[in-house]
Design a protein around this motif. Structure first.
Motif, PDB file in Angstrom:
ATOM      1  N   SER A   1     -56.164 -66.361  48.014  1.00 13.01           N
ATOM      2  CA  SER A   1     -55.618 -66.417  46.662  1.00 13.01           C
ATOM      3  C   SER A   1     -55.921 -67.815  46.134  1.00 13.01           C
ATOM      4  CB  SER A   1     -54.103 -66.159  46.671  1.00 13.01           C
ATOM      5  OG  SER A   1     -53.417 -67.258  47.258  1.00 13.01           O
ATOM      6  N   LYS A   2     -55.411 -68.150  44.953  1.00 11.69           N
ATOM      7  CA  LYS A   2     -55.631 -69.477  44.398  1.00 11.69           C
ATOM      8  C   LYS A   2     -54.921 -70.560  45.214  1.00 11.69           C
ATOM      9  CE  LYS A   2     -56.400 -68.125  39.587  1.00 11.69           C
ATOM     10  NZ  LYS A   2     -55.946 -68.272  38.181  1.00 11.69           N
ATOM     11  N   ARG A   3     -53.922 -70.168  46.008  1.00 12.38           N
ATOM     12  CA  ARG A   3     -53.128 -71.167  46.735  1.00 12.38           C
ATOM     13  C   ARG A   3     -53.219 -71.062  48.245  1.00 12.38           C
ATOM     14  NH1 ARG A   3     -47.164 -71.185  44.575  1.00 12.38           N
ATOM     15  NH2 ARG A   3     -47.316 -68.977  45.133  1.00 12.38           N
ATOM     16  N   THR A   4     -53.828 -70.010  48.776  1.00 14.91           N
ATOM     17  CA  THR A   4     -53.851 -69.801  50.224  1.00 14.91           C
ATOM     18  C   THR A   4     -55.274 -69.531  50.696  1.00 14.91           C
ATOM     19  OG1 THR A   4     -51.627 -68.845  50.120  1.00 14.91           O
ATOM     20  CG2 THR A   4     -52.907 -68.438  52.117  1.00 14.91           C
ATOM     21  N   ASP A   5     -55.686 -70.227  51.764  1.00 15.47           N
ATOM     22  CA  ASP A   5     -57.034 -70.025  52.285  1.00 15.47           C
ATOM     23  C   ASP A   5     -57.048 -70.090  53.811  1.00 15.47           C
ATOM     24  OD1 ASP A   5     -56.565 -72.907  51.903  1.00 15.47           O
ATOM     25  OD2 ASP A   5     -58.601 -73.143  52.664  1.00 15.47           O
ATOM     26  N   LEU A   6     -58.095 -69.500  54.379  1.00 11.15           N
ATOM     27  CA  LEU A   6     -58.352 -69.535  55.818  1.00 11.15           C
ATOM     28  C   LEU A   6     -59.636 -70.327  56.047  1.00 11.15           C
ATOM     29  CD1 LEU A   6     -57.782 -65.750  56.621  1.00 11.15           C
ATOM     30  CD2 LEU A   6     -56.182 -67.607  57.124  1.00 11.15           C
ATOM     31  N   TYR A   7     -59.696 -71.099  57.136  1.00  9.30           N
ATOM     32  CA  TYR A   7     -60.922 -71.843  57.415  1.00  9.30           C
ATOM     33  C   TYR A   7     -61.225 -71.835  58.909  1.00  9.30           C
ATOM     34  CZ  TYR A   7     -57.768 -75.717  58.724  1.00  9.30           C
ATOM     35  OH  TYR A   7     -56.795 -76.488  59.307  1.00  9.30           O
ATOM     36  N   LEU A   8     -62.508 -71.938  59.205  1.00  5.79           N
ATOM     37  CA  LEU A   8     -62.995 -72.084  60.571  1.00  5.79           C
ATOM     38  C   LEU A   8     -63.940 -73.276  60.569  1.00  5.79           C
ATOM     39  CD1 LEU A   8     -63.195 -70.931  63.493  1.00  5.79           C
ATOM     40  CD2 LEU A   8     -65.168 -69.605  62.683  1.00  5.79           C
ATOM     41  N   GLU A   9     -63.684 -74.243  61.444  1.00  3.82           N
ATOM     42  CA  GLU A   9     -64.440 -75.499  61.409  1.00  3.82           C
ATOM     43  C   GLU A   9     -64.782 -75.968  62.814  1.00  3.82           C
ATOM     44  OE1 GLU A   9     -63.888 -80.059  59.612  1.00  3.82           O
ATOM     45  OE2 GLU A   9     -62.672 -78.387  58.859  1.00  3.82           O
ATOM     46  N   GLY A  10     -65.967 -76.519  62.955  1.00  6.64           N
ATOM     47  CA  GLY A  10     -66.385 -77.127  64.204  1.00  6.64           C
ATOM     48  C   GLY A  10     -66.789 -78.569  63.968  1.00  6.64           C
ATOM     49  N   VAL A  11     -66.405 -79.455  64.891  1.00  2.82           N
ATOM     50  CA  VAL A  11     -66.755 -80.881  64.793  1.00  2.82           C
ATOM     51  C   VAL A  11     -67.318 -81.335  66.137  1.00  2.82           C
ATOM     52  CG1 VAL A  11     -65.934 -83.218  64.322  1.00  2.82           C
ATOM     53  CG2 VAL A  11     -64.950 -81.282  63.081  1.00  2.82           C
ATOM     54  N   TYR A  12     -68.424 -82.062  66.081  1.00  2.00           N
ATOM     55  CA  TYR A  12     -69.078 -82.603  67.274  1.00  2.00           C
ATOM     56  C   TYR A  12     -69.202 -84.112  67.120  1.00  2.00           C
ATOM     57  CZ  TYR A  12     -73.047 -84.029  70.215  1.00  2.00           C
ATOM     58  OH  TYR A  12     -73.874 -84.682  71.093  1.00  2.00           O
ATOM     59  N   GLN A  13     -68.879 -84.847  68.180  1.00  2.00           N
ATOM     60  CA  GLN A  13     -69.071 -86.298  68.156  1.00  2.00           C
ATOM     61  C   GLN A  13     -69.671 -86.764  69.471  1.00  2.00           C
ATOM     62  OE1 GLN A  13     -66.015 -89.816  68.370  1.00  2.00           O
ATOM     63  NE2 GLN A  13     -66.177 -89.255  66.203  1.00  2.00           N
ATOM     64  N   HIS A  14     -70.638 -87.668  69.357  1.00  2.00           N
ATOM     65  CA  HIS A  14     -71.249 -88.282  70.536  1.00  2.00           C
ATOM     66  C   HIS A  14     -71.373 -89.777  70.298  1.00  2.00           C
ATOM     67  CE1 HIS A  14     -73.695 -88.902  74.072  1.00  2.00           C
ATOM     68  NE2 HIS A  14     -74.616 -89.510  73.327  1.00  2.00           N
ATOM     69  N   VAL A  15     -70.960 -90.584  71.280  1.00  2.00           N
ATOM     70  CA  VAL A  15     -71.064 -92.036  71.187  1.00  2.00           C
ATOM     71  C   VAL A  15     -71.791 -92.558  72.417  1.00  2.00           C
ATOM     72  CG1 VAL A  15     -68.753 -92.325  72.205  1.00  2.00           C
ATOM     73  CG2 VAL A  15     -69.784 -94.210  70.915  1.00  2.00           C
ATOM     74  N   HIS A  16     -72.590 -93.588  72.217  1.00  2.00           N
ATOM     75  CA  HIS A  16     -73.249 -94.244  73.342  1.00  2.00           C
ATOM     76  C   HIS A  16     -73.445 -95.722  72.995  1.00  2.00           C
ATOM     77  CE1 HIS A  16     -77.228 -94.545  71.309  1.00  2.00           C
ATOM     78  NE2 HIS A  16     -76.850 -93.411  70.736  1.00  2.00           N
ATOM     79  N   GLY A  17     -73.584 -96.540  74.018  1.00  2.00           N
ATOM     80  CA  GLY A  17     -73.848 -97.966  73.815  1.00  2.00           C
ATOM     81  C   GLY A  17     -72.627 -98.847  73.784  1.00  2.00           C
ATOM     82  N   GLY A  18     -71.432 -98.285  73.893  1.00  2.00           N
ATOM     83  CA  GLY A  18     -70.216 -99.097  73.889  1.00  2.00           C
ATOM     84  C   GLY A  18     -69.931 -99.667  75.265  1.00  2.00           C
ATOM     85  N   PRO A  19     -69.090-100.715  75.350  1.00  2.00           N
ATOM     86  CA  PRO A  19     -68.747-101.288  76.654  1.00  2.00           C
ATOM     87  C   PRO A  19     -68.019-100.282  77.531  1.00  2.00           C
ATOM     88  CG  PRO A  19     -67.371-102.214  74.921  1.00  2.00           C
ATOM     89  CD  PRO A  19     -68.430-101.411  74.241  1.00  2.00           C
ATOM     90  N   ALA A  20     -68.436-100.161  78.776  1.00  2.00           N
ATOM     91  CA  ALA A  20     -67.847 -99.183  79.694  1.00  2.00           C
ATOM     92  C   ALA A  20     -66.356 -99.412  79.863  1.00  2.00           C
ATOM     93  CB  ALA A  20     -68.545 -99.258  81.051  1.00  2.00           C
TER      94      ALA A  20
END
Length: 388
Positions: free
Chosen positions: A338-357
Motif C-alpha cells: 500500500s502507500k504506507r506498507t512495504d516488503l523488502y528483501l536485501e542482501g549485503v556483502y562486505q570484504h576488507v583486506h589490508g588492515g592491521p591483524a
C-alpha cells in the motif's frame, strides 16, 4: 446577557481560527526484519532485528501560523527497538530528534535542539544508506561519513536552512559544547548546499566534530556528540568529513554517484551497533568512500536497487601504518503493499583486506551487525516496513 453571549461566541470563533492555523501530527515508521548473517564473531546467526534499513521511530511534529509568512515549528521524535521495546538512544526521552524553531516562507528556517546535521541533510539523500532502497545496513564502513539513515544526531544544535531559490538550498549549523570554560570541547559545525532541477540533483557539504564523545580523555562526554547514549560513531579528538554527489533520473531509473572523505585524529574507539558497545581503536584513520548506486521502478509497486562502495583507507597508530580497503555491495527488491506498507528483501556483502591483524580494521562489519571473525561478511534481510 447579550454582551456575555456575544463575548462567548467571539471567543469560540477565535479558538476555532487559532486551531485551524495550527497543527500537531503524530507520525512514525516501523522497520522489522529477519536477518541471516554468515559470520558474527565466528558463528552463523539468525536474528529478528529492528531498524535494519530505517530508524524505527514515533514522534510529534507541529506548526503554528504566526502571520506574515512566519511559522513556529517543532519536532519531538523517539527511536526504539521493536524487537524488545527498548530505547534506541538509552536514557534519551526524544533521542532521534527534539527541536523547535521559526520558519519563514521567504527567509528560511532557524531551529534549535537535537537534530540531524547539515551534511546528512544535503548529501545523504544521494546515497543508498540514507534511503529505504538501501538503508542503514548498506552504510559505508563504520558509518564513517554520517550519511546513513542512522547517522549521528548532535545535541545543542543551531541550524539554518535557506528557502529553495532557483533549485538551490543552503544549510549551516553549529552545535555547542555547553561546557563552561570548554567552548570547543565536544562541539560540531558544518555547512552544505544542494541543487535540484528536473531529473538532476547535486549536493556537497562539510562536517566537523571536535572531541566527539568527550574525546580520548573523556573531558565532556555529553556535549554536542554524546558518548552515553551511543551517538558517537568514533570517540576521537577530531573528525572531519567532506564530500559531494549527484543523481540523474531518466524514466523509471535513477543512477547516482557519491564521494566522501573522512579524517579521524587521535581515536580511542569505534562504535559497533551490532554489539551495542565500543571497540578499541587508537591512532589516525583516513577513509575515502566511492559509491555508485541505481534504482529501477519495474511497476508502481515493485522496484529493485543496487549499490557498490569502494572504501580506501590509510591507518597509522604511531608505530606502524596500513592501508585497509573495503568492498561493500548491496542488492534489494521492494514491493509496496500500500502507500504506507512495504516488503523488502536485501542482501549485503562486505570484504576488507589490508588492515592491521587483530584489529577492528581487519574484520568485516556490516553496519547494524556484530563484526565477523574474518575479512568477509554476508547478510540477507527479509523485512516489513510500515509508516503512519
Amino acid at each position: 446577557m447579550k454582551r456575555t453571549l456575544l463575548a462567548a461566541a467571539l471567543t469560540g470563533a477565535f479558538a476555532v481560527t487559532a486551531h485551524a492555523q495550527s497543527s500537531v501530527t503524530l507520525y512514525g515508521l516501523i522497520d522489522t526484519s529477519l536477518v541471516y548473517a554468515n559470520n558474527e564473531g565466528g558463528h552463523r546467526n539468525w536474528l529478528q532485528s529492528s531498524s535494519s534499513t530505517q530508524n524505527t521511530v514515533f514522534g510529534l511534529r507541529g506548526t503554528e501560523d504566526l502571520g506574515g509568512g512566519l511559522h513556529a515549528v517543532f519536532k519531538l521524535e523517539q527511536g526504539f527497538n521493536l524487537n524488545n521495546g527498548t530505547e534506541a538512544f538509552p536514557g534519551d526521552g526524544f533521542g532521534s530528534q527534539a527541536w523547535v524553531g521559526l520558519q519563514h516562507d521567504r527567509y528560511g528556517t532557524l531551529t534549535f535542539g537535537r537534530q540531524f546535521d547539515v551534511f546528512n541533510d544535503m548529501v545523504g539523500p544521494l546515497t543508498s544508506g540514507f534511503n529505504t532502497w538501501g538503508g542503514s545496513i548498506a552504510a559505508h564502513p563504520f558509518e564513517n561519513d554520517n550519511l546513513a539513515a542512522d547517522s549521528v544526531v548532535p545535541n545543542n544544535v543551531v541550524k539554518y536552512a535557506s528557502p529553495t531559490l532557483y533549485g538551490v538550498t543552503f544549510e549551516a549549523m553549529y552545535a555547542f559544547s555547553n561546557k563552561a570554560g570548554g567552548f570547543a570541547d565536544n562541539r560540531s559545525y558544518g555547512f552544505g548546499a544542494s541543487y535540484s532541477q528536473g531529473p538532476f540533483n547535486v549536493a556537497a557539504g562539510y562536517l566537523q566534530f571536535n572531541n566527539a564523545g568527550g574525546g580520548v580523555a573523556a573531558t565532556n562526554p555529553n556535549g554536542a556528540v554524546s558518548a552515553g547514549d551511543g551517538s558517537a560513531n568514533f570517540v576521537a579528538e577530531r573528525q572531519r568529513i567532506w564530500g559531494a554527489g549527484g543523481s540523474y533520473t531518466f524514466g523509471p531509473a535513477t543512477v547516482g554517484v557519491v564521494w566522501s572523505h573522512t579524517q579521524i585524529d587521535n581515536m580511542s574507539s569505534v562504535l559497533s551497533l551490532g554489539l551495542g558497545s565500543d571497540l578499541p581503536l587508537g591512532g589516525t584513520l583516513r577513509l575515502d568512500n566511492y559509491e555508485a548506486n541505481a534504482r529501477y521502478t519495474i511497476t508502481p509497486a515493485w522496484s529493485v536497487s543496487a549499490a557498490y562502495t569502494f572504501t580506501d583507507g590509510a591507518y597509522d597508530d604511531g608505530t606502524t601504518g596500513s592501508s585497509p580497503k573495503w568492498h561493500t555491495a548491496m542488492l534489494q527488491t521492494d514491493y509496496m503493499l500500500s502507500k504506507r506498507t512495504d516488503l523488502y528483501l536485501e542482501g549485503v556483502y562486505q570484504h576488507v583486506h589490508g588492515g592491521p591483524a587483530g584489529s577492528v580494521l581487519s574484520d568485516a562489519m556490516i553496519n547494524t551487525l556484530s563484526p565477523s571473525s574474518t575479512g568477509t561478511q554476508v547478510a540477507v534481510i527479509a523485512g516489513l516496513r510500515h509508516q503512519f
